[in-house]
Motif scaffolding. Sequence first.
Motif, PDB file in Angstrom:
ATOM      1  N   ILE A 545       0.802  -1.230   0.000  1.00 42.10           N
ATOM      2  CA  ILE A 545       0.000   0.000   0.000  1.00 42.10           C
ATOM      3  C   ILE A 545       0.832   1.276   0.000  1.00 42.10           C
ATOM      4  CG2 ILE A 545      -2.054  -1.028   1.027  1.00 42.10           C
ATOM      5  CD1 ILE A 545      -1.143  -0.135   3.709  1.00 42.10           C
ATOM      6  N   SER A 546       2.159   1.165   0.030  1.00 39.35           N
ATOM      7  CA  SER A 546       2.979   2.373  -0.048  1.00 39.35           C
ATOM      8  C   SER A 546       3.022   2.926  -1.468  1.00 39.35           C
ATOM      9  CB  SER A 546       4.401   2.092   0.440  1.00 39.35           C
ATOM     10  OG  SER A 546       5.085   1.227  -0.449  1.00 39.35           O
ATOM     11  N   TYR A 547       2.687   2.085  -2.470  1.00 40.40           N
ATOM     12  CA  TYR A 547       2.718   2.541  -3.860  1.00 40.40           C
ATOM     13  C   TYR A 547       1.429   3.275  -4.216  1.00 40.40           C
ATOM     14  CZ  TYR A 547       6.951  -0.091  -4.900  1.00 40.40           C
ATOM     15  OH  TYR A 547       8.241  -0.542  -4.917  1.00 40.40           O
ATOM     16  N   PRO A 548       1.529   4.303  -5.071  1.00 41.71           N
ATOM     17  CA  PRO A 548       0.328   5.073  -5.438  1.00 41.71           C
ATOM     18  C   PRO A 548      -0.668   4.246  -6.232  1.00 41.71           C
ATOM     19  CG  PRO A 548       2.214   5.728  -6.789  1.00 41.71           C
ATOM     20  CD  PRO A 548       2.740   4.830  -5.715  1.00 41.71           C
ATOM     21  N   ARG A 549      -1.932   4.592  -6.079  1.00 48.01           N
ATOM     22  CA  ARG A 549      -3.003   3.965  -6.845  1.00 48.01           C
ATOM     23  C   ARG A 549      -3.126   4.674  -8.202  1.00 48.01           C
ATOM     24  NH1 ARG A 549      -3.341  -0.470  -3.665  1.00 48.01           N
ATOM     25  NH2 ARG A 549      -1.212   0.226  -3.288  1.00 48.01           N
ATOM     26  N   TRP A 550      -3.896   4.103  -9.105  1.00 47.69           N
ATOM     27  CA  TRP A 550      -4.080   4.707 -10.430  1.00 47.69           C
ATOM     28  C   TRP A 550      -4.554   6.153 -10.349  1.00 47.69           C
ATOM     29  CZ3 TRP A 550      -6.984   0.422 -13.680  1.00 47.69           C
ATOM     30  CH2 TRP A 550      -6.050  -0.557 -14.065  1.00 47.69           C
ATOM     31  N   ARG A 551      -5.478   6.426  -9.420  1.00 53.30           N
ATOM     32  CA  ARG A 551      -6.043   7.774  -9.353  1.00 53.30           C
ATOM     33  C   ARG A 551      -4.981   8.806  -8.959  1.00 53.30           C
ATOM     34  NH1 ARG A 551      -8.709   5.765  -4.853  1.00 53.30           N
ATOM     35  NH2 ARG A 551     -10.708   5.857  -5.922  1.00 53.30           N
ATOM     36  N   GLU A 552      -3.912   8.342  -8.291  1.00 55.41           N
ATOM     37  CA  GLU A 552      -2.870   9.262  -7.861  1.00 55.41           C
ATOM     38  C   GLU A 552      -1.818   9.522  -8.933  1.00 55.41           C
ATOM     39  OE1 GLU A 552      -1.544   8.375  -3.659  1.00 55.41           O
ATOM     40  OE2 GLU A 552      -2.778   6.608  -4.047  1.00 55.41           O
ATOM     41  N   ASP A 553      -1.660   8.585  -9.855  1.00 53.35           N
ATOM     42  CA  ASP A 553      -0.678   8.727 -10.925  1.00 53.35           C
ATOM     43  C   ASP A 553      -1.279   8.142 -12.204  1.00 53.35           C
ATOM     44  OD1 ASP A 553       1.446   8.817 -12.644  1.00 53.35           O
ATOM     45  OD2 ASP A 553       2.878   7.840 -11.303  1.00 53.35           O
ATOM     46  N   LEU A 554      -1.710   9.019 -13.108  1.00 51.44           N
ATOM     47  CA  LEU A 554      -2.428   8.594 -14.308  1.00 51.44           C
ATOM     48  C   LEU A 554      -1.510   8.284 -15.488  1.00 51.44           C
ATOM     49  CD1 LEU A 554      -5.357  11.185 -14.194  1.00 51.44           C
ATOM     50  CD2 LEU A 554      -5.461   8.768 -13.575  1.00 51.44           C
ATOM     51  N   ASN A 555      -0.207   8.336 -15.278  1.00 55.86           N
ATOM     52  CA  ASN A 555       0.734   8.132 -16.388  1.00 55.86           C
ATOM     53  C   ASN A 555       0.509   6.785 -17.085  1.00 55.86           C
ATOM     54  OD1 ASN A 555       3.293   9.040 -17.810  1.00 55.86           O
ATOM     55  ND2 ASN A 555       3.927   7.042 -17.025  1.00 55.86           N
ATOM     56  N   TYR A 556       0.346   5.731 -16.292  1.00 54.39           N
ATOM     57  CA  TYR A 556       0.154   4.385 -16.854  1.00 54.39           C
ATOM     58  C   TYR A 556      -1.141   4.307 -17.663  1.00 54.39           C
ATOM     59  CZ  TYR A 556      -0.800  -0.665 -16.832  1.00 54.39           C
ATOM     60  OH  TYR A 556      -1.103  -1.966 -17.195  1.00 54.39           O
ATOM     61  N   ILE A 557      -2.207   4.950 -17.151  1.00 58.65           N
ATOM     62  CA  ILE A 557      -3.499   4.933 -17.837  1.00 58.65           C
ATOM     63  C   ILE A 557      -3.381   5.611 -19.201  1.00 58.65           C
ATOM     64  CG2 ILE A 557      -5.895   5.751 -17.738  1.00 58.65           C
ATOM     65  CD1 ILE A 557      -5.195   3.433 -15.825  1.00 58.65           C
ATOM     66  N   PHE A 558      -2.710   6.761 -19.257  1.00 59.07           N
ATOM     67  CA  PHE A 558      -2.599   7.468 -20.530  1.00 59.07           C
ATOM     68  C   PHE A 558      -1.657   6.767 -21.503  1.00 59.07           C
ATOM     69  CE2 PHE A 558      -4.692  10.884 -18.253  1.00 59.07           C
ATOM     70  CZ  PHE A 558      -5.502  11.420 -19.246  1.00 59.07           C
ATOM     71  N   ASN A 559      -0.618   6.135 -20.998  1.00 58.26           N
ATOM     72  CA  ASN A 559       0.237   5.335 -21.877  1.00 58.26           C
ATOM     73  C   ASN A 559      -0.554   4.185 -22.498  1.00 58.26           C
ATOM     74  OD1 ASN A 559       2.930   6.236 -22.243  1.00 58.26           O
ATOM     75  ND2 ASN A 559       3.402   5.763 -20.113  1.00 58.26           N
ATOM     76  N   THR A 560      -1.388   3.536 -21.651  1.00 61.41           N
ATOM     77  CA  THR A 560      -2.201   2.425 -22.144  1.00 61.41           C
ATOM     78  C   THR A 560      -3.230   2.909 -23.149  1.00 61.41           C
ATOM     79  OG1 THR A 560      -1.914   1.321 -20.012  1.00 61.41           O
ATOM     80  CG2 THR A 560      -3.653   0.489 -21.435  1.00 61.41           C
ATOM     81  N   LEU A 561      -3.864   4.037 -22.862  1.00 64.03           N
ATOM     82  CA  LEU A 561      -4.838   4.602 -23.800  1.00 64.03           C
ATOM     83  C   LEU A 561      -4.199   4.891 -25.156  1.00 64.03           C
ATOM     84  CD1 LEU A 561      -7.176   7.111 -21.914  1.00 64.03           C
ATOM     85  CD2 LEU A 561      -7.862   5.183 -23.320  1.00 64.03           C
ATOM     86  N   LYS A 562      -2.980   5.424 -25.132  1.00 60.94           N
ATOM     87  CA  LYS A 562      -2.261   5.688 -26.389  1.00 60.94           C
ATOM     88  C   LYS A 562      -2.104   4.396 -27.198  1.00 60.94           C
ATOM     89  CE  LYS A 562       1.578   7.925 -26.865  1.00 60.94           C
ATOM     90  NZ  LYS A 562       1.314   8.698 -28.119  1.00 60.94           N
ATOM     91  N   SER A 563      -1.694   3.330 -26.517  1.00 64.50           N
ATOM     92  CA  SER A 563      -1.508   2.046 -27.206  1.00 64.50           C
ATOM     93  C   SER A 563      -2.833   1.497 -27.713  1.00 64.50           C
ATOM     94  CB  SER A 563      -0.858   1.037 -26.248  1.00 64.50           C
ATOM     95  OG  SER A 563       0.411   1.481 -25.847  1.00 64.50           O
ATOM     96  N   TYR A 564      -3.881   1.645 -26.901  1.00 60.64           N
ATOM     97  CA  TYR A 564      -5.203   1.154 -27.304  1.00 60.64           C
ATOM     98  C   TYR A 564      -5.723   1.910 -28.525  1.00 60.64           C
ATOM     99  CZ  TYR A 564      -5.987  -1.745 -23.127  1.00 60.64           C
ATOM    100  OH  TYR A 564      -5.925  -2.705 -22.177  1.00 60.64           O
ATOM    101  N   VAL A 565      -5.490   3.223 -28.555  1.00 57.91           N
ATOM    102  CA  VAL A 565      -5.937   4.027 -29.699  1.00 57.91           C
ATOM    103  C   VAL A 565      -5.251   3.545 -30.972  1.00 57.91           C
ATOM    104  CG1 VAL A 565      -5.890   6.333 -30.734  1.00 57.91           C
ATOM    105  CG2 VAL A 565      -6.575   6.053 -28.349  1.00 57.91           C
ATOM    106  N   SER A 566      -3.951   3.247 -30.871  1.00 63.20           N
ATOM    107  CA  SER A 566      -3.213   2.731 -32.031  1.00 63.20           C
ATOM    108  C   SER A 566      -3.768   1.385 -32.465  1.00 63.20           C
ATOM    109  CB  SER A 566      -1.722   2.586 -31.688  1.00 63.20           C
ATOM    110  OG  SER A 566      -1.169   3.833 -31.366  1.00 63.20           O
TER     111      SER A 566
END
Length: 826
Positions: A545-566
């Motif tokens: 639980i020391s690591y941030p959740r998705w809502r705290e760091d959206l970098n992974y979500i936007f990287n994934t969205l970029k790949s999904y769009v492609s």
Amino acid sequence: MSRKIFDLKQVKSVREFGAKAVNLNRLLNWGFNVPLTKVLCASAFERKIVRLPELKTLKANWLNKSADLQELLQKIQNHILTLELEFDLKAELEGLIEQWQARGISYLAVRSSALSEDSQTHSYAGQFSTVLNVPIEVTAIWTAIKKVWASIFEPGGWQYILKHQLNFPELGMAVILQEMLAAEFAGVAFSGNPEPTGNNELIIEYVQGLGEQLVSGQVTPQQLKIDPLKRDDFLPENFSVKNLNGFVEEILRLEKLAGEAVDVEWAYANQQFYFLQFRPVTTLKNTILWTRENVGEVIPDVVTPFSWSILEPMTNNAYHFFLKRAGIRLAEKRLFTVYHGLVYFNHNAYQKLINSFYLSNYLIKGRSKWQNGLSALKFGWLLARLLNFSRQLPGKIQKVLNWQEKKFREFRQTQKSLKPGQSLRQIIKILNTLMKIHVSATILAELYYQLLDKFCHETFKNKEVDASKLLQGIGQVESVKPTLALWEIAHWISENERYRNIFITKEADELMTWWQNLPETDVLKKELNLFIEGFGYAALHEFEISYPRWREDLNYIFNTLKSYVSAADGYYSMNKQYKQTEADRRKMIKIFQQELEKDGKKVRKFLFNHLLNKAEYFSFYRESLKQKILKWLDFLRQQLILISFQYLDNKEDIFFVRIEELRQIFANKLQKEDVLFLVKQRKAEREKYLREPQPFRIKQIGQKWLPVFEEEKSGHALVGLPCSAGIAEGRACVVLDAQTQSNQFMPGDILITRATNPGWTPLMAMAGGIVTEIGGALSHGAIIAREFSIPMVAAVKDATLKIRTGQWIKVNGQTGTVEILKEVVQ
């Protein structure tokens, strides 16, 4: 003036010198090569502490498990470390220094020999300090002695005593003053293979330099497995045949003299072997094999003190809950432990648990019919308990899921009015309940998966069918939902030219800034806000639980969205693939059911349906329960951050405080400066462990921990566990950190990683195939791979080292093999 330091020849009483020192005396009397050794008697220590008021308080509160235990231990340690050297002991040391200097000795190894250490009932080995390279000087020796004395009050040792529910320990501590050897090599040796399935062979493990590097796990040692009758064929580099043969002979001679298998610590210096200590290994058959399997995906890194302080009792209590409900009695009650900060899984206990449900383990050839009959009755009783529990558990699962949803809504309404201690108690209580049901569902899912797999191989011998194929596309498991939701958003973006161009041309961090500046009425802003509200609790490091959740760091979500769009721009359709997998599965099951019915195998058809239904149900709901646990861990993280800002310096500090210490902070029994000092130490220790290479498997013999070595399999193919059927060829992409490396991954790539968890699902869904170093048929990665019909092989040793990004590889999820077909593809 009574003497306090004795020559090793005079050390005979365990009550006065401890078993470790007495064993050294035995070695010397039997003619073994032992470094020059003197021993400071235990009474010297006892006289120093016997009247301490803190010690009396400790004894008085022992049965009450006082919350002030750590504070009392710290005060006693501080007292010991500030003791003044008495005149008579100083005179003895000065006399010995003259003798040592005359023999050319410059440094000592100062070791513990506690009265409780190396006992026949419990070994406290590894709990006490050893100080190496101590200069031959009075002040330095006295400081080292005090450090060894103080180590008897280390909190870790007392936690060991509490965990094993032992009586108040003997506090006697003798101290070994031993010549410090300039070792060329050092290590450990076992006169019999400590592996549960090992052959009758002698094991020698060694490292260059000091053996403490091996025992403490700092370096990976070399290992020799030596057949006493063929030892000439096993010759390590840098040792002569004569020396090695002589050493092996000595170990075997020691075993005969001791009357049982022995565990030896040794050093090689001045062209000869020295015995530094030995102990009879009365627990050789009870060696525990700890592995990163089943935990590496949920806690992939070094665990923080707070996380482990709640997870350790939570997970092990959940394991006890299953054993009790299933009517199983096992001697080893721990399913999880931590070593050098990494969480390990008890392979022995789990295998015994699974094996207890196979009749073949009860009917033993050579035993009488009467004995096998009794064993069969025992198996029948156990099977009845299991069937009853697996029948009752679905109702319990639904009840717990409904209960926690109600609590979830209540907590969101009342959390602001609760005191910090109250909110933590409520969350941990709910987590405990969820974990009990989750662990039970996981064990039953594994058991029914194995039984279904065995049934398929025996019934459909001429067909390529197994449990992994039958469980492909079992339904929309909870951890797949965020992936499909994200795919729908990506598909919408790809059909909107304005948004599509932005996602293709901008990097993830630029996209985040752009999105945050969109008006609240924007459709994409609304959709992603809904996604974050529904799935923002997820994380790439699940239970840590020391690591941030998705809502705290959206970098992974936007990287994934970029790949999904492609991907959505091209031929690929995730929803279409997902639905096709489900349809193929239903068709295949129907064919096998019809085949069994056609052949008149009604009993087998009933068994097939029963095993399949149970495997489906428990595989599905263990994932649902895990997602609920992650939601509550997210709540817990939010509460901890608020508490950290209130009581400490920053939001990260709280994760380096244990739950019992946090309770002391709330009660004003721990001062802020003391807590911050502990936090600083633990952060440094965690950083140290993160830098160290950690073994995948460790064997525990008593309190000694040693890496397990696996022989490399011959051939070009890498071999692991088949987890999701199918064959895939493609470009390999090694991803060690999905947070920072997901932008390197392209749709259709073969994902190569150490382990996955639900946070990785959006990335995994794009993969043409998956290869992991950690995991099994019911790991999260395997379940997701089967949901999307992606070939997967798990437990491939050193896959992230042996496969490089850009290589063209072939993954066979049916046979569990991975082949490198071409080198780096440009």
